[in-house]
Design a protein around this motif. Structure first.
Motif, PDB file in Angstrom:
ATOM      1  N   LYS A  10       2.400  -8.300   0.530  1.00  0.00           N
ATOM      2  CA  LYS A  10       1.675  -9.387   1.200  1.00  0.00           C
ATOM      3  C   LYS A  10       1.748  -9.243   2.719  1.00  0.00           C
ATOM      4  O   LYS A  10       0.744  -9.466   3.424  1.00  0.00           O
ATOM      5  CB  LYS A  10       2.249 -10.741   0.778  1.00  0.00           C
ATOM      6  N   THR A  11       2.901  -8.843   3.213  1.00  0.00           N
ATOM      7  CA  THR A  11       3.053  -8.686   4.659  1.00  0.00           C
ATOM      8  C   THR A  11       2.181  -7.544   5.167  1.00  0.00           C
ATOM      9  O   THR A  11       1.543  -7.659   6.219  1.00  0.00           O
ATOM     10  CB  THR A  11       4.523  -8.435   5.015  1.00  0.00           C
ATOM     11  N   CYS A  12       2.141  -6.433   4.425  1.00  0.00           N
ATOM     12  CA  CYS A  12       1.274  -5.313   4.807  1.00  0.00           C
ATOM     13  C   CYS A  12      -0.186  -5.750   4.866  1.00  0.00           C
ATOM     14  O   CYS A  12      -0.919  -5.386   5.788  1.00  0.00           O
ATOM     15  CB  CYS A  12       1.420  -4.168   3.808  1.00  0.00           C
ATOM     16  N   SER A  13      -0.602  -6.529   3.889  1.00  0.00           N
ATOM     17  CA  SER A  13      -1.985  -7.008   3.858  1.00  0.00           C
ATOM     18  C   SER A  13      -2.285  -7.871   5.082  1.00  0.00           C
ATOM     19  O   SER A  13      -3.362  -7.778   5.676  1.00  0.00           O
ATOM     20  CB  SER A  13      -2.220  -7.797   2.564  1.00  0.00           C
ATOM     21  N   GLN A  14      -1.322  -8.696   5.480  1.00  0.00           N
ATOM     22  CA  GLN A  14      -1.502  -9.550   6.659  1.00  0.00           C
ATOM     23  C   GLN A  14      -1.572  -8.715   7.940  1.00  0.00           C
ATOM     24  O   GLN A  14      -2.381  -8.988   8.825  1.00  0.00           O
ATOM     25  CB  GLN A  14      -0.351 -10.557   6.741  1.00  0.00           C
ATOM     26  N   TRP A  15      -0.741  -7.690   8.037  1.00  0.00           N
ATOM     27  CA  TRP A  15      -0.781  -6.823   9.215  1.00  0.00           C
ATOM     28  C   TRP A  15      -2.126  -6.118   9.328  1.00  0.00           C
ATOM     29  O   TRP A  15      -2.723  -6.054  10.406  1.00  0.00           O
ATOM     30  CB  TRP A  15       0.348  -5.796   9.148  1.00  0.00           C
ATOM     31  N   LEU A  16      -2.603  -5.607   8.209  1.00  0.00           N
ATOM     32  CA  LEU A  16      -3.893  -4.911   8.219  1.00  0.00           C
ATOM     33  C   LEU A  16      -5.023  -5.863   8.611  1.00  0.00           C
ATOM     34  O   LEU A  16      -5.925  -5.497   9.377  1.00  0.00           O
ATOM     35  CB  LEU A  16      -4.178  -4.294   6.848  1.00  0.00           C
ATOM     36  N   ALA A  17      -4.967  -7.084   8.091  1.00  0.00           N
ATOM     37  CA  ALA A  17      -5.998  -8.070   8.417  1.00  0.00           C
ATOM     38  C   ALA A  17      -5.983  -8.414   9.904  1.00  0.00           C
ATOM     39  O   ALA A  17      -7.012  -8.812  10.460  1.00  0.00           O
ATOM     40  CB  ALA A  17      -5.796  -9.324   7.579  1.00  0.00           C
ATOM     41  N   SER A  18      -4.838  -8.234  10.551  1.00  0.00           N
ATOM     42  CA  SER A  18      -4.721  -8.512  11.986  1.00  0.00           C
ATOM     43  C   SER A  18      -5.040  -7.294  12.839  1.00  0.00           C
ATOM     44  O   SER A  18      -4.900  -7.326  14.071  1.00  0.00           O
ATOM     45  CB  SER A  18      -3.302  -8.998  12.316  1.00  0.00           C
ATOM     46  N   GLY A  19      -5.446  -6.202  12.186  1.00  0.00           N
ATOM     47  CA  GLY A  19      -5.811  -4.998  12.915  1.00  0.00           C
ATOM     48  C   GLY A  19      -4.634  -4.154  13.365  1.00  0.00           C
ATOM     49  O   GLY A  19      -4.775  -3.321  14.272  1.00  0.00           O
ATOM     50  N   LEU A  20      -3.476  -4.335  12.718  1.00  0.00           N
ATOM     51  CA  LEU A  20      -2.285  -3.588  13.105  1.00  0.00           C
ATOM     52  C   LEU A  20      -2.071  -2.380  12.198  1.00  0.00           C
ATOM     53  O   LEU A  20      -2.356  -2.438  10.992  1.00  0.00           O
ATOM     54  CB  LEU A  20      -1.048  -4.497  13.037  1.00  0.00           C
ATOM     55  N   ARG A  21      -1.573  -1.296  12.761  1.00  0.00           N
ATOM     56  CA  ARG A  21      -1.195  -0.134  11.974  1.00  0.00           C
ATOM     57  C   ARG A  21       0.114  -0.430  11.244  1.00  0.00           C
ATOM     58  O   ARG A  21       1.005  -1.079  11.790  1.00  0.00           O
ATOM     59  CB  ARG A  21      -0.993   1.093  12.867  1.00  0.00           C
ATOM     60  N   CYS A  22       0.244   0.094  10.040  1.00  0.00           N
ATOM     61  CA  CYS A  22       1.509  -0.065   9.317  1.00  0.00           C
ATOM     62  C   CYS A  22       1.659   1.049   8.292  1.00  0.00           C
ATOM     63  O   CYS A  22       0.685   1.693   7.896  1.00  0.00           O
ATOM     64  CB  CYS A  22       1.609  -1.436   8.645  1.00  0.00           C
ATOM     65  N   GLU A  23       2.881   1.266   7.886  1.00  0.00           N
ATOM     66  CA  GLU A  23       3.192   2.287   6.892  1.00  0.00           C
ATOM     67  C   GLU A  23       4.042   1.686   5.786  1.00  0.00           C
ATOM     68  O   GLU A  23       4.866   0.790   6.020  1.00  0.00           O
ATOM     69  CB  GLU A  23       3.953   3.454   7.537  1.00  0.00           C
ATOM     70  N   LEU A  24       3.836   2.186   4.580  1.00  0.00           N
ATOM     71  CA  LEU A  24       4.594   1.754   3.409  1.00  0.00           C
ATOM     72  C   LEU A  24       5.523   2.890   3.005  1.00  0.00           C
ATOM     73  O   LEU A  24       5.075   4.018   2.796  1.00  0.00           O
ATOM     74  CB  LEU A  24       3.655   1.416   2.254  1.00  0.00           C
ATOM     75  N   ILE A  25       6.814   2.592   2.919  1.00  0.00           N
ATOM     76  CA  ILE A  25       7.817   3.604   2.581  1.00  0.00           C
ATOM     77  C   ILE A  25       8.427   3.249   1.235  1.00  0.00           C
ATOM     78  O   ILE A  25       8.839   2.106   1.001  1.00  0.00           O
ATOM     79  CB  ILE A  25       8.919   3.676   3.661  1.00  0.00           C
ATOM     80  N   THR A  26       8.497   4.226   0.326  1.00  0.00           N
ATOM     81  CA  THR A  26       9.009   4.007  -1.023  1.00  0.00           C
ATOM     82  C   THR A  26      10.134   4.989  -1.314  1.00  0.00           C
ATOM     83  O   THR A  26      10.013   6.185  -1.038  1.00  0.00           O
ATOM     84  CB  THR A  26       7.891   4.204  -2.076  1.00  0.00           C
ATOM     85  N   VAL A  27      11.230   4.508  -1.878  1.00  0.00           N
ATOM     86  CA  VAL A  27      12.337   5.371  -2.284  1.00  0.00           C
ATOM     87  C   VAL A  27      11.924   6.146  -3.532  1.00  0.00           C
ATOM     88  O   VAL A  27      11.615   5.555  -4.567  1.00  0.00           O
ATOM     89  CB  VAL A  27      13.611   4.555  -2.578  1.00  0.00           C
ATOM     90  N   LEU A  28      11.916   7.476  -3.424  1.00  0.00           N
ATOM     91  CA  LEU A  28      11.526   8.321  -4.545  1.00  0.00           C
ATOM     92  C   LEU A  28      12.719   8.799  -5.361  1.00  0.00           C
ATOM     93  O   LEU A  28      12.677   8.841  -6.588  1.00  0.00           O
ATOM     94  CB  LEU A  28      10.752   9.547  -4.046  1.00  0.00           C
TER      95      LEU A  28
END
Length: 342
Positions: A10-28
């Protein structure tokens, strides 16, 4: 109450909607000791804000520092490893030479987070596939038996309520159990055919079933990722649920009540519902772990602690069992009083 992964999305979606760059990091993958399990997620914004966790803070600090110094310039997904050397393991707080492998995905409107969140709101278990060469994302309905998959070409992660919990009874204790269980990534259903209890139920995100407990249990088609907790104190309701749940593949079935009531419950289930010893052996009761709990929130923690131990295949000492602990302490049976003090 959002679980951690849902909060990250949800936070990533909000950042994108605000025009901000973001990255999602997942433990593999992790080797040695690691503070966070595989599949854990962290998101980082170009301004250094983070949500979620992959290491408990040490690796996050490094990523925040890099984001602030260099910005988020990644174009395609990539896989990075922290803690290969003893020096790095010490620097990033990975004990015993631990190593952690992470997937880093730059997010954009094409990442389909909005659609993913929409499908999660309906209670769907969703598989999200990321092409590690192109960054293309596809969504599909997942099976409860699926798990995270990673190869040289793609990463598939699961999102949604992989575990289900059915609570019989819409009383005060059920409210606390439901709230905590939602935060543990359970899709919670509460069943209560009694109108006077249903009318006062106010836990958002919980499905409220009004049918008889045995019918609800059958309709849910319980599998090995399901748990059933009977909390009404009313044998006419609890026994109906237990009758069907103990014949199912549910990994946990428990019922509230005193030691004496639990003994009588087992006798009723064997005599009137024709349950065998193996099926009755699945019943947890008196429910919960003995932690001296008195209030409804404390009792809810006691119950969910036992459920979690069973889910994670942790063998608990006999002294943790409510009945054994009270017997060891010399506490007398509570007779007809249907209480639990876990």
């Amino acid at each position: 109450m959002d679980n951690i992964d849902l909060e990250v999305l949800k936070t990533c979606s909000q950042w994108l909607a605000s025009g901000l760059r973001c990255e999602l990091i997942t433990v593999l993958k992790t080797w040695g000791s690691s503070p966070r399990p595989e599949g854990s997620m962290l998101a980082i914004c170009e301004d250094g804000r983070v949500v979620g966790s992959v290491s408990g803070g040490c690796i996050e600090d490094d990523m925040i520092d890099r984001a602030r110094r260099e910005g988020l310039n990644r174009v395609q997904p990539g896989i990075v490893t922290y803690g290969i050397t003893a020096d790095e393991a010490h620097r990033f707080g990975l004990p015993c030479g631990g190593t952690i492998e992470l997937a880093i995905e730059p997010l954009s409107p094409a990442s389909q987070l909005g659609e993913l969140l929409r499908r999660l709101e309906t209670g769907e278990l969703v598989a999200r596939r990321v092409d590690l060469q192109t960054g293309a994302v596809t969504l599909s309905t997942a099976l409860p038996t699926q798990s995270m998959q990673v190869s040289s070409s793609a990463l598939v992660t699961l999102h949604g309520p992989r575990w289900r919990l059915l609570i019989i009874g819409a009383g005060q204790l059920s409210r606390f159990v439901a709230q905590i269980a939602q935060g543990m990534d359970y899709a919670v259903t509460v069943c209560d055919p009694r109108e006077e209890y249903r009318d006062s139920w106010q836990v958002a995100g919980v499905e409220l079933a009004t049918g008889m407990p045995d019918d609800v249990v059958q309709a849910m088609k319980l599998d090995s990722r399901c748990a059933v907790i009977a909390l009404t104190h009313d044998p006419k309701l609890d026994d109906l649920a237990l009758m069907e749940a103990l014949r199912s593949e549910a990994f946990y079935v428990g019922a509230i009540g005193s030691r004496l009531n639990n003994q009588r419950r087992r006798e009723r289930l064997a005599e009137h519902f024709d349950l065998n010893e193996e099926q009755l052996g699945k019943l947890h009761g008196p429910i919960g772990l003995y932690i001296g709990s008195k209030t409804p929130p404390e009792i809810a923690i006691s119950i969910l602690a036992e459920l979690t131990a069973v889910k994670n295949a942790v063998a608990l000492p006999q002294a943790a069992n409510v009945a054994d602990a009270k017997r060891e302490l010399g506490l007398p049976p509570t007779g007809e009083v249907c209480i639990v003090s876990g």
